[in-house]
Scaffold this motif. Structure first.
Motif, PDB file in Angstrom:
ATOM      1  N   ALA A  25      -5.526   6.390  -6.742  1.00 27.41           N
ATOM      2  CA  ALA A  25      -5.536   5.790  -5.406  1.00 27.41           C
ATOM      3  C   ALA A  25      -4.121   5.384  -4.986  1.00 27.41           C
ATOM      4  CB  ALA A  25      -6.459   4.577  -5.382  1.00 27.41           C
ATOM      5  N   ALA A  26      -3.354   4.821  -5.900  1.00 27.84           N
ATOM      6  CA  ALA A  26      -1.977   4.432  -5.589  1.00 27.84           C
ATOM      7  C   ALA A  26      -1.125   5.660  -5.280  1.00 27.84           C
ATOM      8  CB  ALA A  26      -1.378   3.645  -6.746  1.00 27.84           C
ATOM      9  N   LEU A  27      -1.349   6.745  -6.023  1.00 29.92           N
ATOM     10  CA  LEU A  27      -0.609   7.978  -5.770  1.00 29.92           C
ATOM     11  C   LEU A  27      -0.938   8.542  -4.390  1.00 29.92           C
ATOM     12  CD1 LEU A  27       1.278  10.198  -6.834  1.00 29.92           C
ATOM     13  CD2 LEU A  27      -0.753  11.308  -7.776  1.00 29.92           C
ATOM     14  N   LEU A  28      -2.209   8.518  -4.009  1.00 31.12           N
ATOM     15  CA  LEU A  28      -2.592   8.997  -2.676  1.00 31.12           C
ATOM     16  C   LEU A  28      -1.957   8.152  -1.573  1.00 31.12           C
ATOM     17  CD1 LEU A  28      -6.352   9.891  -3.166  1.00 31.12           C
ATOM     18  CD2 LEU A  28      -4.459  11.450  -2.724  1.00 31.12           C
ATOM     19  N   VAL A  29      -1.902   6.858  -1.766  1.00 36.05           N
ATOM     20  CA  VAL A  29      -1.271   5.982  -0.779  1.00 36.05           C
ATOM     21  C   VAL A  29       0.214   6.299  -0.670  1.00 36.05           C
ATOM     22  CG1 VAL A  29      -0.624   3.586  -0.303  1.00 36.05           C
ATOM     23  CG2 VAL A  29      -2.957   4.131  -0.969  1.00 36.05           C
ATOM     24  N   CYS A  30       0.879   6.479  -1.801  1.00 35.07           N
ATOM     25  CA  CYS A  30       2.309   6.814  -1.779  1.00 35.07           C
ATOM     26  C   CYS A  30       2.566   8.152  -1.100  1.00 35.07           C
ATOM     27  CB  CYS A  30       2.866   6.826  -3.192  1.00 35.07           C
ATOM     28  SG  CYS A  30       3.009   5.201  -3.929  1.00 35.07           S
ATOM     29  N   LEU A  31       1.726   9.140  -1.383  1.00 31.88           N
ATOM     30  CA  LEU A  31       1.892  10.449  -0.747  1.00 31.88           C
ATOM     31  C   LEU A  31       1.679  10.374   0.763  1.00 31.88           C
ATOM     32  CD1 LEU A  31       0.171  12.805  -3.332  1.00 31.88           C
ATOM     33  CD2 LEU A  31       2.606  12.634  -2.811  1.00 31.88           C
ATOM     34  N   GLU A  32       0.725   9.576   1.200  1.00 30.79           N
ATOM     35  CA  GLU A  32       0.484   9.431   2.638  1.00 30.79           C
ATOM     36  C   GLU A  32       1.664   8.752   3.325  1.00 30.79           C
ATOM     37  OE1 GLU A  32      -1.282   9.803   6.303  1.00 30.79           O
ATOM     38  OE2 GLU A  32      -1.803  10.789   4.428  1.00 30.79           O
ATOM     39  N   HIS A  33       2.229   7.736   2.694  1.00 31.20           N
ATOM     40  CA  HIS A  33       3.415   7.085   3.269  1.00 31.20           C
ATOM     41  C   HIS A  33       4.590   8.058   3.316  1.00 31.20           C
ATOM     42  CE1 HIS A  33       1.845   3.095   3.788  1.00 31.20           C
ATOM     43  NE2 HIS A  33       1.426   3.047   2.537  1.00 31.20           N
TER      44      HIS A  33
END
Length: 56
Positions: A25-33
């Motif tokens: 989930a943290a990786l997906l958030v970072c990729l979206e940012h």
């Protein structure tokens, strides 16, 4: 009476799976940012606005 040894949550497979889920989930958030920083939305490109217009 024999009481079973208590198992701490940090030593269970559920803890490992929850940590993996949190990491994903943290990786997906970072990729979206990252995507929002480096890419422009298609609707914001002025040269393609003609394609987005409705013929009506």
């Amino acid at each position: 009476m024999n009481t079973p040894p208590s198992i701490r949550f940090g030593q269970t497979q559920a803890s490992v799976l929850l940590d993996l889920l949190r990491a994903l989930a943290a990786l997906l958030v970072c990729l979206e940012h990252w995507r929002n920083l480096f890419y422009v939305d298609y609707g914001q490109i002025a040269s393609h606005r003609i394609l987005l217009r409705s013929p009506m």
